[in-house]
Design an enzyme around this catalytic site. Structure first.
Site, PDB file in Angstrom:
ATOM      1  N   HIS A 166       0.808  -1.230   0.000  1.00  0.00           N
ATOM      2  CA  HIS A 166       0.000   0.000   0.000  1.00  0.00           C
ATOM      3  C   HIS A 166       0.841   1.279   0.000  1.00  0.00           C
ATOM      4  O   HIS A 166       0.359   2.340  -0.382  1.00  0.00           O
ATOM      5  CB  HIS A 166      -0.948  -0.010   1.205  1.00  0.00           C
ATOM      6  CG  HIS A 166      -2.169   0.846   1.048  1.00  0.00           C
ATOM      7  ND1 HIS A 166      -2.217   1.961   0.235  1.00  0.00           N
ATOM      8  CD2 HIS A 166      -3.401   0.762   1.608  1.00  0.00           C
ATOM      9  CE1 HIS A 166      -3.431   2.523   0.307  1.00  0.00           C
ATOM     10  NE2 HIS A 166      -4.153   1.807   1.128  1.00  0.00           N
ATOM     11  N   ASP A 381     -10.994  -4.126 -17.607  1.00  0.00           N
ATOM     12  CA  ASP A 381     -11.331  -5.094 -18.659  1.00  0.00           C
ATOM     13  C   ASP A 381     -10.053  -5.595 -19.334  1.00  0.00           C
ATOM     14  O   ASP A 381      -9.321  -4.824 -19.953  1.00  0.00           O
ATOM     15  CB  ASP A 381     -12.248  -4.386 -19.681  1.00  0.00           C
ATOM     16  CG  ASP A 381     -12.657  -5.274 -20.847  1.00  0.00           C
ATOM     17  OD1 ASP A 381     -12.216  -6.436 -20.913  1.00  0.00           O
ATOM     18  OD2 ASP A 381     -13.420  -4.783 -21.710  1.00  0.00           O
TER      19      ASP A 381
END
Length: 457
Positions: A166, A381
Site C-alpha cells: 500500500h 477489462d
C-alpha cells in the site's frame, strides 16, 4: 442478503510462482516515496479480487498468458513497481528500481463461476487459495511490490487476484495500473493515461509547519484492551440498495439533507458498530474517513499520479454521546471531518508525519471507512469484459485487522445497483451489530441505545 457461498469447497492447482519483469530494460534508479506514502498505517499489503465470466468471443485465448504478457509490457511504463522498497535514514522509504519484477502465479480451479452463487461478495470461499501468500513475499521492505494470481475456472471464466504494497499506491493509483494492463491486454501499445511519479508534490515543507490538529495521529494508550481480538472474528457483508439507503435517509434532518451516501452509511456503520462492541460509555471513540485529496489541490495533482493521495480525517466523541444521540449526531461529525480536507490540510499532514516519525493513525477505539464505489475496479477489462465483482477481497484488512471497512459497488441478484460493505467483528458483537442495523432499516433507531448504556454502566 443472499447467503454467500462460503460453504463452497474446491481445489486450486497452482504452478510455481514466477517473477514477471518489464518487457524491456528500464532505468536503475532510486525513487523516494512521498511523505504521505511512507507513514506506518500504509505499511501493509492490500488484497483485491476480480471475477470474470467466460466470453465466447475470446475462445482460444488464455487469460493467464494474455495478462502475463500485458503485465510485462505495462511494467515498462510502471517500472518502479518492478523494484523493491528500501528504508533510509529517518524511516524514509525509497523504491530501488531494480527491474526484478512482480510475483505472478498461474493457477487452475475445479470450480465454475456460477458455483460461487448469485451474490458474489466477500468473504470469498477458499480465499487463501485464490491469492496464495508465497512464503517470503509479503514483507513491506525488500520484497516484490505486487503479487498477482490468475486462476482459470472450469467454465472458461477466471479470477484475477492481486496484493499490493500500500505504500506505493492507493486504490485510485492501483486501478490506474490495472486499467493500463487491461488496455495493453486488449491491444494498445501504451496506456491512455501515462504514469506520473512526482512524489515530491506531497512532501513536507522545509522547515515543517503544522496548521491542523490531526487528531487521527493522537497517541492513546489502550487501557481497557479495546483493540478487537483477532480470534473468533466473523466476516459478513451487508448490502445497501435504494431501499436501504432511503430508509436511512428518513433519519436525516433537513439541515443535513445534502449528505452523501458515503457520509450516511459511514455514520450508520460507526454508530451500530460502537453499540455492538460496547466500549466504556465515557471513553472516546473515533471514526476515520478516507478522503481522496487529488482534486483538493490547486492545481490538482497531475493526471496519472499513482501515489497515495488521500487523508485520514477523524471525528472524535464519547461512546455514550454517539449511542445515545440520533443518527444525525454521528452524521454531522462525519461531514465535519470530511470537509476539513483541503490542500493546506494535506501539507500540514505531510509535515505532521515527518515531525512525528511517520506514525500509525490511532486505532484504539477507532473505525475506518473507505469508499471504493468510484475507484473503478468494476471497470477493469482485460478483454473478457467487465468483472462480475471487482474490488476489496475482504473487510478488516490493514496493518491492524478489524479496524477498516470498504464501501464496494455491487449489483444484487435482483439486478439492483447498490453498495456492499464487508464487516469484520467478534461473533457476539456481530449479532448486536446485525440487530442494530435491522432496527435502523426498519425505522426503529432507538432499540439498542438503552441496552447499550445499561450493559456498560
Amino acid at each position: 442478503m443472499a447467503p454467500p457461498a462460503t460453504s463452497l469447497v474446491f481445489t486450486v492447482r497452482r504452478c510455481k510462482p514466477e517473477l514477471v519483469a518489464p518487457a524491456k530494460p528500464t532505468p536503475h534508479e532510486f525513487k523516494q516515496l512521498s511523505d504521505i506514502d511512507d507513514q506506518e498505517g500504509l505499511r501493509f499489503q492490500i488484497p483485491v479480487i476480480q471475477f470474470y465470466k467466460y466470453d465466447p468471443s475470446m475462445q482460444g485465448r488464455d487469460p493467464v498468458r494474455v495478462i502475463r504478457e500485458a503485465l510485462a509490457k505495462t511494467l515498462v511504463f510502471y517500472y518502479p513497481l518492478a523494484g523493491r522498497l528500501r528504508e533510509g535514514p529517518g524511516r524514509k522509504l525509497v523504491v530501488e528500481c531494480t527491474g526484478e519484477g512482480i510475483v505472478f502465479i498461474e493457477a487452475d480451479a475445479d470450480v465454475a463461476l456460477e458455483q460461487f452463487g448469485d451474490a458474489l461478495q466477500p468473504p470469498f470461499p477458499c480465499w487463501e487459495e485464490l491469492l496464495f501468500d508465497v512464503p517470503g513475499s509479503g514483507e513491506v521492505l525488500n520484497c516484490p511490490l505486487l503479487l498477482i494470481q490468475v486462476t482459470r475456472l472450469k467454465c472458461g471464466g477466471f479470477i484475477f487476484a492481486l496484493r499490493l504494497n500500500h505504500t506505493v499506491s492507493d486504490a485510485a493509483g492501483l486501478v490506474q495500473f490495472m486499467a493500463a494492463v487491461g488496455e495493453i491486454a486488449r491491444g494498445a501499445s501504451s496506456p491512455s493515461i501515462l504514469p506520473v511519479w512526482q512524489r515530491r508534490l506531497l512532501d513536507a515543507r522545509d522547515p515543517p509547519r503544522v496548521t491542523f490538529a490531526h487528531r487521527e495521529y493522537d497517541e492513546i494508550a489502550d487501557t481497557n484492551g479495546t483493540l478487537i481480538p483477532l480470534d473468533d472474528m466473523t466476516h459478513k457483508s451487508f448490502f445497501f440498495g435504494p431501499t436501504e439507503v432511503s430508509a436511512l435517509r428518513k433519519f436525516v434532518p433537513h439541515h443535513l439533507g445534502k449528505c452523501s451516501t458515503f457520509e450516511l452509511l459511514t455514520a450508520c456503520l460507526w454508530r451500530c458498530r460502537t453499540i455492538a462492541i460496547k466500549p466504556d460509555p465515557n471513553e472516546e471513540v473515533r471514526i476515520i474517513c478516507i478522503v481522496d485529496a487529488r482534486s483538493k489541490f490547486n492545481p490538482p495533482l497531475p493526471t496519472g499520479y499513482y501515489g497515495n493521495g488521500f487523508a485520514f480525517p477523524v471525528a472524535v466523541t464519547t461512546a455514550v454521546k454517539l449511542c445515545k444521540n440520533s443518527l444525525s449526531y454521528a452524521l454531522e461529525l462525519v461531514k465535519k471531518a470530511k470537509n476539513e480536507v483541503n490542500e493546506e490540510y494535506m501539507r500540514s499532514l505531510a509535515n505532521t508525519l515527518v515531525i512525528r516519525g511517520r506514525p500509525h493513525f490511532t486505532v484504539v477505539r477507532a473505525y475506518l471507512v473507505s469508499d471504493l464505489t468510484r475507484a473503478g475496479f468494476k471497470d477493469v477489462d482485460f478483454g473478457w469484459g467487465k468483472p462480475v465483482y471487482g474490488g476489496a477481497a475482504k473487510g478488516g484488512v490493514g496493518a491492524i485487522p478489524g479496524v477498516a471497512s470498504f464501501l464496494i459497488p455491487f449489483k444484487n441478484n435482483m439486478g439492483e445497483d447498490g453498495i456492499v460493505v464487508p464487516i469484520c467483528l467478534p461473533a457476539p458483537a456481530m449479532e448486536i451489530f446485525v440487530k442494530e442495523l435491522d432496527g435502523l432499516l426498519k425505522g426503529q433507531p432507538e432499540i439498542g441505545n438503552s441496552k447499550f448504556i445499561i450493559s456498560s454502566l
